[in-house]
Scaffold this active site. Structure first.
Site, PDB file in Angstrom:
ATOM      1  N   THR A 134       0.821  -1.208   0.000  1.00 21.52           N
ATOM      2  CA  THR A 134       0.000   0.000   0.000  1.00 21.52           C
ATOM      3  C   THR A 134       0.859   1.266   0.000  1.00 21.52           C
ATOM      4  O   THR A 134       2.001   1.242   0.473  1.00 21.52           O
ATOM      5  CB  THR A 134      -0.902  -0.007   1.253  1.00 21.52           C
ATOM      6  OG1 THR A 134      -1.480   1.277   1.421  1.00 21.52           O
ATOM      7  CG2 THR A 134      -0.100  -0.315   2.517  1.00 21.52           C
ATOM      8  N   ASP A 135       0.278   2.366  -0.478  1.00 20.24           N
ATOM      9  CA  ASP A 135       0.987   3.650  -0.411  1.00 20.24           C
ATOM     10  C   ASP A 135       1.085   4.168   1.033  1.00 20.24           C
ATOM     11  O   ASP A 135       1.860   5.072   1.322  1.00 20.24           O
ATOM     12  CB  ASP A 135       0.304   4.703  -1.304  1.00 20.24           C
ATOM     13  CG  ASP A 135      -1.148   4.985  -0.933  1.00 20.24           C
ATOM     14  OD1 ASP A 135      -1.699   4.288  -0.055  1.00 20.24           O
ATOM     15  OD2 ASP A 135      -1.736   5.926  -1.513  1.00 20.24           O
ATOM     16  N   GLU A 136       0.283   3.573   1.944  1.00 19.14           N
ATOM     17  CA  GLU A 136       0.235   4.101   3.316  1.00 19.14           C
ATOM     18  C   GLU A 136       1.563   3.921   4.057  1.00 19.14           C
ATOM     19  O   GLU A 136       1.806   4.585   5.061  1.00 19.14           O
ATOM     20  CB  GLU A 136      -0.922   3.456   4.089  1.00 19.14           C
ATOM     21  CG  GLU A 136      -2.237   3.639   3.344  1.00 19.14           C
ATOM     22  CD  GLU A 136      -3.507   3.305   4.136  1.00 19.14           C
ATOM     23  OE1 GLU A 136      -3.448   3.314   5.370  1.00 19.14           O
ATOM     24  OE2 GLU A 136      -4.534   3.052   3.490  1.00 19.14           O
ATOM     25  N   TYR A 183      -1.798  -0.663  10.864  1.00 16.39           N
ATOM     26  CA  TYR A 183      -1.938  -1.310   9.548  1.00 16.39           C
ATOM     27  C   TYR A 183      -0.723  -1.008   8.683  1.00 16.39           C
ATOM     28  O   TYR A 183      -0.053  -1.912   8.174  1.00 16.39           O
ATOM     29  CB  TYR A 183      -3.229  -0.840   8.852  1.00 16.39           C
ATOM     30  CG  TYR A 183      -3.258  -1.152   7.361  1.00 16.39           C
ATOM     31  CD1 TYR A 183      -3.265  -2.461   6.905  1.00 16.39           C
ATOM     32  CD2 TYR A 183      -3.276  -0.116   6.413  1.00 16.39           C
ATOM     33  CE1 TYR A 183      -3.279  -2.744   5.533  1.00 16.39           C
ATOM     34  CE2 TYR A 183      -3.296  -0.396   5.045  1.00 16.39           C
ATOM     35  CZ  TYR A 183      -3.288  -1.708   4.607  1.00 16.39           C
ATOM     36  OH  TYR A 183      -3.299  -1.983   3.266  1.00 16.39           O
ATOM     37  N   LYS A 187       2.294  -3.456   7.187  1.00 13.83           N
ATOM     38  CA  LYS A 187       2.577  -3.615   5.754  1.00 13.83           C
ATOM     39  C   LYS A 187       4.028  -3.217   5.456  1.00 13.83           C
ATOM     40  O   LYS A 187       4.714  -3.864   4.667  1.00 13.83           O
ATOM     41  CB  LYS A 187       1.609  -2.783   4.905  1.00 13.83           C
ATOM     42  CG  LYS A 187       0.172  -3.268   4.895  1.00 13.83           C
ATOM     43  CD  LYS A 187      -0.045  -4.646   4.284  1.00 13.83           C
ATOM     44  CE  LYS A 187       0.181  -4.700   2.793  1.00 13.83           C
ATOM     45  NZ  LYS A 187      -0.213  -6.021   2.223  1.00 13.83           N
TER      46      LYS A 187
HETATM   47  P1  NAD Z   1      -9.558  -7.463   1.874  1.00 14.66           P
HETATM   48  O1  NAD Z   1      -9.576  -7.193   3.354  1.00 14.66           O
HETATM   49  O2  NAD Z   1     -10.784  -7.188   1.070  1.00 14.66           O
HETATM   50  O3  NAD Z   1      -9.200  -9.009   1.620  1.00 14.66           O
HETATM   51  C1  NAD Z   1      -8.186  -9.678   2.317  1.00 14.66           C
HETATM   52  C2  NAD Z   1      -8.295 -11.165   2.022  1.00 14.66           C
HETATM   53  O4  NAD Z   1      -7.228 -11.831   2.710  1.00 14.66           O
HETATM   54  C3  NAD Z   1      -9.600 -11.798   2.498  1.00 14.66           C
HETATM   55  O5  NAD Z   1     -10.122 -12.672   1.528  1.00 14.66           O
HETATM   56  C4  NAD Z   1      -9.182 -12.586   3.739  1.00 14.66           C
HETATM   57  O6  NAD Z   1      -9.991 -13.728   3.995  1.00 14.66           O
HETATM   58  C5  NAD Z   1      -7.748 -12.962   3.397  1.00 14.66           C
HETATM   59  N1  NAD Z   1      -6.941 -13.210   4.593  1.00 14.66           N
HETATM   60  C6  NAD Z   1      -6.815 -12.399   5.682  1.00 14.66           C
HETATM   61  N2  NAD Z   1      -6.015 -12.992   6.591  1.00 14.66           N
HETATM   62  C7  NAD Z   1      -5.613 -14.185   6.058  1.00 14.66           C
HETATM   63  C8  NAD Z   1      -4.777 -15.229   6.518  1.00 14.66           C
HETATM   64  N3  NAD Z   1      -4.193 -15.191   7.717  1.00 14.66           N
HETATM   65  N4  NAD Z   1      -4.564 -16.278   5.690  1.00 14.66           N
HETATM   66  C9  NAD Z   1      -5.154 -16.352   4.466  1.00 14.66           C
HETATM   67  N5  NAD Z   1      -5.976 -15.397   3.997  1.00 14.66           N
HETATM   68  C10 NAD Z   1      -6.207 -14.330   4.788  1.00 14.66           C
HETATM   69  O7  NAD Z   1      -8.307  -6.687   1.327  1.00 14.66           O
HETATM   70  P2  NAD Z   1      -8.100  -5.883  -0.047  1.00 14.66           P
HETATM   71  O8  NAD Z   1      -8.635  -4.528   0.109  1.00 14.66           O
HETATM   72  O9  NAD Z   1      -8.531  -6.730  -1.168  1.00 14.66           O
HETATM   73  O10 NAD Z   1      -6.502  -5.777  -0.066  1.00 14.66           O
HETATM   74  C11 NAD Z   1      -5.700  -6.822  -0.608  1.00 14.66           C
HETATM   75  C12 NAD Z   1      -4.239  -6.456  -0.487  1.00 14.66           C
HETATM   76  O11 NAD Z   1      -3.990  -5.232  -1.181  1.00 14.66           O
HETATM   77  C13 NAD Z   1      -3.773  -6.237   0.949  1.00 14.66           C
HETATM   78  O12 NAD Z   1      -2.485  -6.767   1.072  1.00 14.66           O
HETATM   79  C14 NAD Z   1      -3.764  -4.716   1.099  1.00 14.66           C
HETATM   80  O13 NAD Z   1      -2.808  -4.314   2.052  1.00 14.66           O
HETATM   81  C15 NAD Z   1      -3.390  -4.284  -0.309  1.00 14.66           C
HETATM   82  N6  NAD Z   1      -3.875  -2.948  -0.724  1.00 14.66           N
HETATM   83  C16 NAD Z   1      -5.217  -2.629  -0.590  1.00 14.66           C
HETATM   84  C17 NAD Z   1      -5.655  -1.380  -1.021  1.00 14.66           C
HETATM   85  C18 NAD Z   1      -7.114  -0.987  -0.942  1.00 14.66           C
HETATM   86  O14 NAD Z   1      -7.463   0.164  -1.259  1.00 14.66           O
HETATM   87  N7  NAD Z   1      -8.030  -1.888  -0.590  1.00 14.66           N
HETATM   88  C19 NAD Z   1      -4.744  -0.468  -1.572  1.00 14.66           C
HETATM   89  C20 NAD Z   1      -3.391  -0.838  -1.689  1.00 14.66           C
HETATM   90  C21 NAD Z   1      -2.987  -2.093  -1.267  1.00 14.66           C
HETATM   91  P1  TYD Z   2     -10.847   3.828   4.080  1.00 12.93           P
HETATM   92  O1  TYD Z   2     -11.808   3.376   3.028  1.00 12.93           O
HETATM   93  O2  TYD Z   2     -10.946   3.209   5.433  1.00 12.93           O
HETATM   94  O3  TYD Z   2      -9.381   3.689   3.474  1.00 12.93           O
HETATM   95  P2  TYD Z   2      -7.934   4.208   4.096  1.00 12.93           P
HETATM   96  O4  TYD Z   2      -8.103   4.598   5.500  1.00 12.93           O
HETATM   97  O5  TYD Z   2      -7.102   2.987   3.940  1.00 12.93           O
HETATM   98  O6  TYD Z   2      -7.523   5.340   3.209  1.00 12.93           O
HETATM   99  O7  TYD Z   2     -11.038   5.394   4.276  1.00 12.93           O
HETATM  100  C1  TYD Z   2     -10.863   6.319   3.231  1.00 12.93           C
HETATM  101  C2  TYD Z   2     -10.944   7.717   3.834  1.00 12.93           C
HETATM  102  O8  TYD Z   2     -12.291   7.927   4.316  1.00 12.93           O
HETATM  103  C3  TYD Z   2     -10.047   7.901   5.045  1.00 12.93           C
HETATM  104  O9  TYD Z   2      -9.524   9.245   5.013  1.00 12.93           O
HETATM  105  C4  TYD Z   2     -10.967   7.719   6.241  1.00 12.93           C
HETATM  106  C5  TYD Z   2     -12.296   8.224   5.717  1.00 12.93           C
HETATM  107  N1  TYD Z   2     -13.505   7.547   6.301  1.00 12.93           N
HETATM  108  C6  TYD Z   2     -14.532   8.316   6.853  1.00 12.93           C
HETATM  109  O10 TYD Z   2     -14.476   9.560   6.894  1.00 12.93           O
HETATM  110  N2  TYD Z   2     -15.616   7.652   7.391  1.00 12.93           N
HETATM  111  C7  TYD Z   2     -15.722   6.293   7.362  1.00 12.93           C
HETATM  112  O11 TYD Z   2     -16.729   5.747   7.880  1.00 12.93           O
HETATM  113  C8  TYD Z   2     -14.661   5.525   6.770  1.00 12.93           C
HETATM  114  C9  TYD Z   2     -14.725   4.023   6.720  1.00 12.93           C
HETATM  115  C10 TYD Z   2     -13.575   6.200   6.241  1.00 12.93           C
END
Ligand code: NAD
Ligand code: TYD
Length: 377
Positions: A134-136, A183, A187
């Site tokens: 992630t970019d975070e 988080y 990561k």
């Molecule tokens: P998500 O929470 O929707 O899905 C995570 C998946 O991992 C789920 O299917 C869960 O069952 C599985 N999982 C969790 N713990 C596990 C374990 N111990 N063993 C096996 N499986 C397990 O997440 P997402 O939003 O799809 O993100 C996927 C990846 O991309 C993550 O690594 C996250 O850090 C990264 N990422 C997400 C975003 C975003 O905006 N969602 C952005 C950048 C990077």
């Molecule tokens: P989120 O979807 O949780 O992603 P991330 O924290 O990983 O960027 O949140 C996106 C943005 O929205 C973040 O600045 C937090 C804000 N947010 C709210 O204001 N209210 C909410 O209920 C949630 C879930 C997020």
């Protein structure tokens, strides 16, 4: 035939990556390894579950013996590692689970790959361990205005493309890691382990750091699906702080396309940032979502604006994320394909047309959990 493990394939981004690979590469065997935590949902993969080149294995990535067994059984050539705990708010309440899954789970995947691949004569040849991050991990950017112009201002990325920005700095691949939330700290730690396996053992690894994704199948604790569902039910929309925080949004299928490209063409040991050149203040995105949901439900556009409810800010809430993904554009020719307006329209439509998917998640056990975490909102 290539045997590829995709971890976390039942989650949001993972399900899009699994779908893309299963459909696009019939001669690959895709092994989806997922523990099915609260965020994992096999309904995300209904359309491909019977394909002959797809196998689902329910397993915890932290369970090293089981992961070793999967590597042996399937003669694995590559790993695309997405399994993780992914929600910042949960990490604030329960950091241990994040360290366990994101750090120890990644280490378990790395060690299993190393022990398996080391024993074969061709060793690392044709092998690849691709870690999705992630970019975070880079921390938070300032909202600054370099020349006295009120942000958002137009800026030029090193690719030459102009876009709106809320600050003069961007996340580039050479930035020092400065994670703030449990988080992002977990990561960051997992990213370091992946790079350490390359530097120490020569494992062919790649890391990518992506901005906020949106689109179908996202678990409704994240901003966009949560708010779409709340607007539909006319429930309050909890906006953290003043709603001024900025995120860079990317349509999930564009991320999946980037993952496909980098898995096949990316340079070993490199890092690539993936982003949408698409910065939005939370409050502005929320207004777009309200207008879109209202219009698509046949309500008067904007009539649900009064659902906006400002609540206590998230602890340590990062102010701004903004990715510079020009390295990926320059070296591999990737660009986001969807304009944000198109992407958000597609996304809202999908959630409104797939209410059974949403209702299945938001009823029962999850509802009880959500109320215990956040109250009834
Ligand atoms: P998500 O929470 O929707 O899905 C995570 C998946 O991992 C789920 O299917 C869960 O069952 C599985 N999982 C969790 N713990 C596990 C374990 N111990 N063993 C096996 N499986 C397990 O997440 P997402 O939003 O799809 O993100 C996927 C990846 O991309 C993550 O690594 C996250 O850090 C990264 N990422 C997400 C975003 C975003 O905006 N969602 C952005 C950048 C990077
Ligand atoms: P989120 O979807 O949780 O992603 P991330 O924290 O990983 O960027 O949140 C996106 C943005 O929205 C973040 O600045 C937090 C804000 N947010 C709210 O204001 N209210 C909410 O209920 C949630 C879930 C997020």
């Amino acid at each position: 035939m290539k045997n590829i493990i995709i971890t976390g394939g039942a989650g949001f981004i993972g399900s899009h990556v699994v779908r893309l690979f299963v459909n696009k590469y019939p001669d690959y065997h895709i092994i989806n390894v997922d523990k099915l935590t609260y965020a994992g949902n096999l309904a995300n993969l209904k359309d491909i579950e019977d394909k002959p080149n797809y196998t689902f294995v329910k397993a915890d990535i932290c369970d090293f013996e089981t992961i070793m067994g999967i590597f042996k059984k399937y003669n694995v050539d590559g790993v695309i590692h997405l399994a993780a705990e992914s929600h910042v708010d949960r990490s604030i309440k329960d950091p241990f689970t994040f360290a366990q899954t994101n750090v120890m789970g990644t280490l378990s995947m790395l060690q299993a790959a190393k022990l398996t691949w080391e024993q074969i004569p061709e060793k690392w040849e044709g092998k690849r361990f691709y870690h999705i991050s992630t970019d975070e991990v880079y921390g938070a950017l300032e909202m600054t205005d370099p020349e006295g112009i009120e942000p958002p201002f137009t800026t030029k990325a090193s690719s030459g493309k102009h876009h709106l920005a809320y600050g003069s700095k961007f996340f580039t691949e050479d930035l020092k890691y400065m994670p703030h939330s449990p988080y992002s700290a977990s990561k960051a730690s997992s990213d370091h382990f992946v790079r350490a396996f390359h530097d120490t053992y020569g494992m062919p690894t790649i890391v990518t750091n992506c901005s906020n994704n949106y689109g179908p199948y996202q678990f409704p604790e994240k901003l966009i699906p949560l708010f779409i569902n709340n607007i539909r039910h006319r429930k309050p929309l909890p906006v953290y702080g003043k709603g001024e925080n900025v995120r860079d949004w990317l349509y999930v299928e564009d991320h999946a396309r980037a993952i496909d490209l980098i898995f096949h063409k990316g340079t070993i040991a490199e890092t690539y940032n993936i982003g949408g050149f698409n910065e939005w203040k939370n409050i502005d995105i929320i207004k777009v979502v309200i207008n879109t949901v209202d219009r698509l439900l046949g309500r008067k556009e904007g009539e649900d604006m009064d659902l906006i409810t400002y609540v206590t800010d998230r602890a340590g809430h990062d102010m701004r994320y903004a990715i510079d993904s020009s390295k990926l554009q320059r070296e591999l020719g990737w660009e986001p394909s969807l304009q944000f307006e198109e992407g958000i329209e597609k996304t809202v439509k999908w959630y409104l047309e797939n209410q059974a998917w949403m209702d299945n998640i938001t009823s029962g056990e999850y509802e009880k959990y959500y109320e215990s975490m956040y109250g009834n909102r």
